[in-house]
Design a protein around this motif. Structure first.
Motif: not given
Length: 436
Positions: A82-105
């Motif tokens: 499951r690959v997703g691209v997130y903003t540095t704030k943890g919001d999902l831009l596109f791809g697969e994954g939860p709508r918000r990710s703490d690890i992306a932050v």
């Protein structure tokens, strides 16, 4: 006989070996199991980190400023991830994954991070960009896959541990039988010895200590059998000697009573003399059973002088004499006075009954022993005859007196031999006391 209340050796060996093997396997397996779990965790995290890094590198740096419709992942992404691209704030831009990710932050610091998130093993990597507003790639795989691999490894390790403990138990059973079987054989042999079987033979095994104990038990049984046979023969010989003297005394009294006008006084004196001899024999035999080792040291000169005084009158009445030859110095002998008196009594009786002429007793110092030789001038012993063999009262020969004398000599650590057959010479060899 009741068996003692104790744990059998076989069970003790089995419990000891298995009791050592099981904790040893556990001490080895538990750290290994934890290491395997950590290994699979790190291996999966490393693979996900590599995927996240190359995917982040393959995404253009202007992706964060483009329209959402133009956003897409690069080709070649492994399936099952499951690959997703997130903003540095943890919001999902596109791809697969939860709508918000703490690890992306966490990855806005520019480094790769890993974490178990929503049942997935997730790894995030920053997208290289010259812009202030960057993005983060999150790659995740189901954590159940890691758990399944770990559990399979643990099951395999548990199976191997069971096999190792089973092999230890099998080895313990074999060793317990190997150790217990010789001891069980020795127990049965000892019980047979206690029941009177002196011909026991303990089976040989590959346990050296048990074989040595078996040989010692066999040797002890053999010696006990020889001692018992000698004691039985000695008892039979003594009984015969006593019966012979008692029979002679009774026959003398009966003969005096049966003859009219017989001198009863002479018969009574003869019976008294024989009774005194019989009493002396009985006292000597009793003394033999009670003497200690310290008392088994006698003066041969004094004893021979005593015997010559006792025999002188009787031999003179028969027209015979007793010559005694003694050296000037004679060491003491390590023997019982009662035993030596009985041996010489038998030899003198034999010379009187079967010999002729003068009876001589010669004594010689051999250094480590004393030799006493009794000889007469008779015809001697027929060639090939064994004068020390026990014979019944009806058989021709010397009866069992000489057999008794030889038994007494051997019991005192000496020897009695026929040194010359004609004229007969009997040689009695007795040891002197040792330096102790």
């Amino acid at each position: 006989m009741r068996e003692p209340h104790s744990t059998p050796l076989r069970r003790r060996v089995l419990v000891a070996i298995v009791g050592i093997a099981a904790p040893a396997v556990a001490l080895f397996a538990i750290p290994l199991a934890l290491s395997v779990e950590r290994l699979y965790h790190d291996e999966t995290a490393g693979a996900l980190g590599r995927d996240a890094t190359w995917i982040a590198a393959a995404i253009p740096d202007h992706v964060m400023s483009g329209p959402p419709a133009s956003l897409s992942l690069p080709r070649g992404v492994p399936s099952g991830l499951r690959v997703g691209v997130y903003t540095t704030k943890g919001d999902l831009l596109f791809g697969e994954g939860p709508r918000r990710s703490d690890i992306a932050v966490h990855s806005r610091d520019g480094r790769v991070h890993e974490e178990v998130e929503d049942g997935y093993m997730a790894v995030s990597a920053p997208i290289p960009s010259d812009e202030v507003r960057g993005g983060v790639v999150r790659v995740a795989a189901p954590y159940d896959q890691i758990s399944e691999r770990v559990h399979e490894s643990w099951l395999l390790m548990a199976g191997l541990a069971v096999i190792v403990i089973g092999l230890a138990a099998a080895f313990a059973l074999r060793q317990s039988r190997r150790l217990a079987a010789p001891l069980e054989h020795l127990t049965r042999a000892a019980q047979g010895l206690g029941a009177g079987d002196f011909s026991i033979r303990a089976p040989r095994s590959d346990v050296r200590e048990a074989d040595v104990a078996g040989l010692a038990l066999e040797s002890t049984a053999r010696r006990l059998g020889e001692v018992l046979d000698r004691e039985r023969a000695f008892s039979a010989d003594v009984s015969h000697q006593l019966r012979t003297r008692l029979t002679g005394m009774l026959l003398g009294l009966e003969s005096a009573l049966a003859r009219p006008g017989a001198q009863h006084e002479d018969a009574i004196r003869t019976a008294l003399a024989r009774g005194e001899q019989l009493q002396t024999v009985i006292e000597d035999l009793v003394r033999l059973t009670r003497e200690s080792d310290a008392e088994r040291c006698l003066d041969v000169r004094a004893l021979l002088q005593e015997i010559r005084g006792a025999w002188y009158g009787g031999l003179a009445a028969q027209g015979r004499s007793l010559a005694l030859s003694l050296p000037d110095e004679l060491p003491p002998v390590a023997a019982s006075p009662a035993a030596l008196r009985q041996i010489l009594q038998v030899l003198l009786d034999n010379a009187v009954a079967h010999g002729a002429g003068e009876i001589t007793v010669d004594v010689a110092d051999l250094g480590n022993g004393v030799a006493i030789e009794v000889a007469d001038q008779g015809a001697g012993v027929p060639e090939g005859a064994d004068v020390f063999a026990r014979r019944s009262g009806d058989a021709e020969g010397h009866g069992i007196g000489l057999a008794l004398a030889r038994s007494l000599a051997e019991a005192e650590g000496g020897r009695l031999v026929l040194r010359r057959a004609a004229p007969p010479v009997f040689s009695l060899l007795l040891p002197t006391p040792g330096p102790d």
